[in-house]
Scaffold this motif. Structure first.
Motif, PDB file in Angstrom:
ATOM      1  N   ALA A 171     -30.580 -22.526  -3.735  1.00 42.37           N
ATOM      2  CA  ALA A 171     -30.614 -22.096  -5.138  1.00 42.37           C
ATOM      3  C   ALA A 171     -30.616 -20.581  -5.268  1.00 42.37           C
ATOM      4  CB  ALA A 171     -31.842 -22.691  -5.826  1.00 42.37           C
ATOM      5  N   VAL A 172     -31.312 -19.887  -4.356  1.00 43.54           N
ATOM      6  CA  VAL A 172     -31.432 -18.429  -4.472  1.00 43.54           C
ATOM      7  C   VAL A 172     -30.215 -17.716  -3.896  1.00 43.54           C
ATOM      8  CG1 VAL A 172     -32.768 -16.403  -3.784  1.00 43.54           C
ATOM      9  CG2 VAL A 172     -33.949 -18.493  -4.470  1.00 43.54           C
ATOM     10  N   SER A 173     -29.929 -17.938  -2.620  1.00 45.28           N
ATOM     11  CA  SER A 173     -28.871 -17.156  -1.972  1.00 45.28           C
ATOM     12  C   SER A 173     -27.561 -17.915  -1.815  1.00 45.28           C
ATOM     13  CB  SER A 173     -29.343 -16.652  -0.601  1.00 45.28           C
ATOM     14  OG  SER A 173     -29.706 -17.733   0.240  1.00 45.28           O
ATOM     15  N   GLY A 174     -27.631 -19.224  -1.576  1.00 47.08           N
ATOM     16  CA  GLY A 174     -26.390 -19.975  -1.414  1.00 47.08           C
ATOM     17  C   GLY A 174     -25.545 -19.938  -2.676  1.00 47.08           C
ATOM     18  N   SER A 175     -26.166 -20.225  -3.813  1.00 45.31           N
ATOM     19  CA  SER A 175     -25.473 -20.181  -5.108  1.00 45.31           C
ATOM     20  C   SER A 175     -25.553 -18.819  -5.768  1.00 45.31           C
ATOM     21  CB  SER A 175     -26.090 -21.226  -6.052  1.00 45.31           C
ATOM     22  OG  SER A 175     -25.978 -22.536  -5.527  1.00 45.31           O
ATOM     23  N   GLY A 176     -26.427 -17.958  -5.259  1.00 44.55           N
ATOM     24  CA  GLY A 176     -26.731 -16.691  -5.912  1.00 44.55           C
ATOM     25  C   GLY A 176     -25.565 -15.780  -6.232  1.00 44.55           C
ATOM     26  N   PRO A 177     -24.557 -15.663  -5.350  1.00 45.36           N
ATOM     27  CA  PRO A 177     -23.445 -14.779  -5.713  1.00 45.36           C
ATOM     28  C   PRO A 177     -22.795 -15.129  -7.049  1.00 45.36           C
ATOM     29  CG  PRO A 177     -23.360 -15.271  -3.382  1.00 45.36           C
ATOM     30  CD  PRO A 177     -24.441 -16.140  -3.954  1.00 45.36           C
ATOM     31  N   ALA A 178     -22.755 -16.413  -7.389  1.00 47.88           N
ATOM     32  CA  ALA A 178     -22.164 -16.802  -8.679  1.00 47.88           C
ATOM     33  C   ALA A 178     -22.968 -16.249  -9.844  1.00 47.88           C
ATOM     34  CB  ALA A 178     -22.071 -18.319  -8.784  1.00 47.88           C
ATOM     35  N   TYR A 179     -24.293 -16.184  -9.688  1.00 43.58           N
ATOM     36  CA  TYR A 179     -25.110 -15.627 -10.763  1.00 43.58           C
ATOM     37  C   TYR A 179     -24.786 -14.149 -10.963  1.00 43.58           C
ATOM     38  CZ  TYR A 179     -27.992 -19.461  -8.763  1.00 43.58           C
ATOM     39  OH  TYR A 179     -28.445 -20.621  -8.213  1.00 43.58           O
ATOM     40  N   VAL A 180     -24.592 -13.440  -9.863  1.00 42.88           N
ATOM     41  CA  VAL A 180     -24.290 -12.005  -9.951  1.00 42.88           C
ATOM     42  C   VAL A 180     -22.922 -11.793 -10.598  1.00 42.88           C
ATOM     43  CG1 VAL A 180     -23.971  -9.876  -8.641  1.00 42.88           C
ATOM     44  CG2 VAL A 180     -25.750 -11.506  -7.966  1.00 42.88           C
ATOM     45  N   PHE A 181     -21.949 -12.614 -10.205  1.00 41.30           N
ATOM     46  CA  PHE A 181     -20.619 -12.486 -10.806  1.00 41.30           C
ATOM     47  C   PHE A 181     -20.680 -12.774 -12.313  1.00 41.30           C
ATOM     48  CE2 PHE A 181     -19.116 -14.083  -6.417  1.00 41.30           C
ATOM     49  CZ  PHE A 181     -19.235 -12.816  -5.889  1.00 41.30           C
ATOM     50  N   TYR A 182     -21.490 -13.756 -12.675  1.00 44.25           N
ATOM     51  CA  TYR A 182     -21.617 -14.070 -14.110  1.00 44.25           C
ATOM     52  C   TYR A 182     -22.333 -12.941 -14.843  1.00 44.25           C
ATOM     53  CZ  TYR A 182     -22.625 -16.586 -18.427  1.00 44.25           C
ATOM     54  OH  TYR A 182     -22.693 -16.964 -19.743  1.00 44.25           O
ATOM     55  N   LEU A 183     -23.289 -12.306 -14.185  1.00 47.74           N
ATOM     56  CA  LEU A 183     -23.944 -11.147 -14.780  1.00 47.74           C
ATOM     57  C   LEU A 183     -22.920 -10.073 -15.116  1.00 47.74           C
ATOM     58  CD1 LEU A 183     -26.446  -9.412 -15.499  1.00 47.74           C
ATOM     59  CD2 LEU A 183     -26.538  -8.747 -13.079  1.00 47.74           C
ATOM     60  N   VAL A 184     -21.980  -9.829 -14.206  1.00 53.09           N
ATOM     61  CA  VAL A 184     -20.920  -8.853 -14.472  1.00 53.09           C
ATOM     62  C   VAL A 184     -20.106  -9.264 -15.695  1.00 53.09           C
ATOM     63  CG1 VAL A 184     -18.781  -7.851 -13.567  1.00 53.09           C
ATOM     64  CG2 VAL A 184     -20.782  -8.074 -12.085  1.00 53.09           C
ATOM     65  N   GLU A 185     -19.767 -10.559 -15.776  1.00 54.40           N
ATOM     66  CA  GLU A 185     -19.026 -11.045 -16.941  1.00 54.40           C
ATOM     67  C   GLU A 185     -19.805 -10.785 -18.230  1.00 54.40           C
ATOM     68  OE1 GLU A 185     -16.975 -14.990 -16.533  1.00 54.40           O
ATOM     69  OE2 GLU A 185     -18.162 -15.082 -14.686  1.00 54.40           O
ATOM     70  N   CYS A 186     -21.106 -11.080 -18.200  1.00 49.77           N
ATOM     71  CA  CYS A 186     -21.932 -10.893 -19.396  1.00 49.77           C
ATOM     72  C   CYS A 186     -22.050  -9.422 -19.774  1.00 49.77           C
ATOM     73  CB  CYS A 186     -23.326 -11.481 -19.163  1.00 49.77           C
ATOM     74  SG  CYS A 186     -23.372 -13.288 -19.089  1.00 49.77           S
ATOM     75  N   MET A 187     -22.256  -8.561 -18.786  1.00 46.22           N
ATOM     76  CA  MET A 187     -22.350  -7.126 -19.067  1.00 46.22           C
ATOM     77  C   MET A 187     -21.053  -6.607 -19.674  1.00 46.22           C
ATOM     78  SD  MET A 187     -24.394  -5.753 -15.686  1.00 46.22           S
ATOM     79  CE  MET A 187     -24.111  -4.019 -16.082  1.00 46.22           C
ATOM     80  N   ALA A 188     -19.929  -7.039 -19.102  1.00 47.94           N
ATOM     81  CA  ALA A 188     -18.640  -6.572 -19.609  1.00 47.94           C
ATOM     82  C   ALA A 188     -18.405  -7.058 -21.029  1.00 47.94           C
ATOM     83  CB  ALA A 188     -17.520  -7.047 -18.691  1.00 47.94           C
ATOM     84  N   GLU A 189     -18.747  -8.304 -21.301  1.00 42.52           N
ATOM     85  CA  GLU A 189     -18.548  -8.834 -22.646  1.00 42.52           C
ATOM     86  C   GLU A 189     -19.458  -8.128 -23.652  1.00 42.52           C
ATOM     87  OE1 GLU A 189     -17.305 -11.239 -25.909  1.00 42.52           O
ATOM     88  OE2 GLU A 189     -16.400 -10.451 -24.075  1.00 42.52           O
ATOM     89  N   ALA A 190     -20.703  -7.854 -23.251  1.00 41.14           N
ATOM     90  CA  ALA A 190     -21.607  -7.126 -24.133  1.00 41.14           C
ATOM     91  C   ALA A 190     -21.082  -5.716 -24.391  1.00 41.14           C
ATOM     92  CB  ALA A 190     -23.006  -7.073 -23.522  1.00 41.14           C
ATOM     93  N   GLY A 191     -20.510  -5.091 -23.355  1.00 36.12           N
ATOM     94  CA  GLY A 191     -19.913  -3.773 -23.538  1.00 36.12           C
ATOM     95  C   GLY A 191     -18.742  -3.808 -24.500  1.00 36.12           C
ATOM     96  N   ARG A 192     -17.940  -4.863 -24.399  1.00 34.52           N
ATOM     97  CA  ARG A 192     -16.812  -5.018 -25.333  1.00 34.52           C
ATOM     98  C   ARG A 192     -17.325  -5.127 -26.764  1.00 34.52           C
ATOM     99  NH1 ARG A 192     -14.341  -8.503 -28.326  1.00 34.52           N
ATOM    100  NH2 ARG A 192     -15.833 -10.159 -27.828  1.00 34.52           N
ATOM    101  N   LYS A 193     -18.398  -5.885 -26.943  1.00 31.03           N
ATOM    102  CA  LYS A 193     -18.947  -6.060 -28.286  1.00 31.03           C
ATOM    103  C   LYS A 193     -19.568  -4.770 -28.819  1.00 31.03           C
ATOM    104  CE  LYS A 193     -19.697 -11.018 -27.811  1.00 31.03           C
ATOM    105  NZ  LYS A 193     -20.689 -12.106 -27.545  1.00 31.03           N
ATOM    106  N   CYS A 194     -19.898  -3.847 -27.891  1.00 32.21           N
ATOM    107  CA  CYS A 194     -20.386  -2.523 -28.307  1.00 32.21           C
ATOM    108  C   CYS A 194     -19.248  -1.564 -28.631  1.00 32.21           C
ATOM    109  CB  CYS A 194     -21.270  -1.925 -27.225  1.00 32.21           C
ATOM    110  SG  CYS A 194     -22.929  -2.637 -27.138  1.00 32.21           S
ATOM    111  N   GLY A 195     -18.004  -2.013 -28.454  1.00 23.93           N
ATOM    112  CA  GLY A 195     -16.865  -1.193 -28.835  1.00 23.93           C
ATOM    113  C   GLY A 195     -15.971  -0.725 -27.713  1.00 23.93           C
ATOM    114  N   LEU A 196     -16.330  -1.014 -26.464  1.00 27.21           N
ATOM    115  CA  LEU A 196     -15.504  -0.581 -25.347  1.00 27.21           C
ATOM    116  C   LEU A 196     -14.248  -1.447 -25.229  1.00 27.21           C
ATOM    117  CD1 LEU A 196     -18.210  -0.086 -22.570  1.00 27.21           C
ATOM    118  CD2 LEU A 196     -16.902   1.732 -23.694  1.00 27.21           C
TER     119      LEU A 196
END
Length: 270
Positions: A171-196
């Protein structure tokens, strides 16, 4: 333990198996001591095998005993695969699995003898993975050292004595990279909503996460210390963290997410 007469047999040369194989070859393992069993290796893997002189077969050859039998196939097809390779297991063979959910008992019942269950993760493909592992009582200290050398070509190995912990590691490390990749998606989408612009937001998010990961890799400081180093009192980071660290925010979400992953790992055991 591994030799041309008692080879390291890799069953499945996909993403994870291929990453391990590349690591072994780069570390100087004798190609003559490796056998790959894969009915349909990718073009890139087929070229790598041919260039390095590693033998590849579509099925297990008769009359051979593996020194180490590494099973790098998905748990959903393990039943079918294992029937075709169990003839490679002899009294001295160590069976090594990288499949989520499949327990030591599963392999003991089907293959017998010495078994190691491990959970690597996809950063192994760039030599930056981490692997959790557990061995049954039949694995000698010498064999465990040999397995650690094989797994560590793609990153550190963390051994546990209690097999139940493997589900949490998954749960932590085996699947963990997917959580990090999704974090990037969320950050980018939030940045887009801020006007970027969307492409700029994604570049910023990707570089920020990979850069922060490299900083944490190089620094001896705890993750909390690194976080605090970025956070000025009453500043912009503190404002964001007041949302992310709220009582009902990110931590309970991760608690639920990792619990779901660990539960699914146990379900895959059947």
């Amino acid at each position: 333990m591994v030799s041309p007469d008692s080879p390291l047999v890799l069953v499945g040369a996909g993403n994870m198996g291929g990453a391990m194989l590349n690591g072994w070859l780069d570390a100087g393992t004798d190609p003559a001591a490796i056998l790959v069993i894969d009915p349909k290796p990718s073009d890139a893997m087929a070229s790598r095998l041919a260039a390095s002189g590693v033998r590849c077969e579509s099925a297990a050859p008769e009359g051979m005993t593996a020194g180490i039998l590494m099973l790098a196939v998905k748990p959903q097809i393990m039943d079918a695969v294992i029937d075709g390779v169990k003839g490679l297991v002899g009294p001295e063979t160590v069976s090594l699995s990288v499949a989520a959910g499949k327990t030591l008992a599963y392999f003991e019942q089907r293959l017998g003898g010495a078994v190691v269950r491990s959970i690597p993760n996809t950063p192994a493909m760039v030599g930056r993975g981490i692997t959790g592992a557990v061995a049954n009582a039949a694995v000698s200290a010498e064999a465990r050292d040999e397995i650690e050398k094989l797994l560590s070509v793609c990153g550190p190995v963390e051994w546990v004595e209690d097999e139940a912990l493997i589900d949490a590691i998954t749960a932590v490390s085996g699947s963990g990279p997917a959580y990090v990749f999704y974090l990037v998606e969320c950050m980018a989408e939030a940045g887009r909503k801020c006007g970027l612009p969307a492409d700029l937001a994604m570049r910023l998010a990707r570089a920020t996460v990979t850069g922060a990961g490299e900083l944490m890799h190089r620094s001896p400081d705890a993750a909390a210390t690194l976080r605090q180093n970025v956070t000025s009192p009453n500043g912009t980071t503190a404002a964001a963290l007041s949302v992310l660290m709220a009582e009902d925010a990110l931590q309970p979400l991760f608690d639920s997410a990792l619990r779901a992953a660990a539960d699914r790992s146990r379900e895959l055991a059947g």
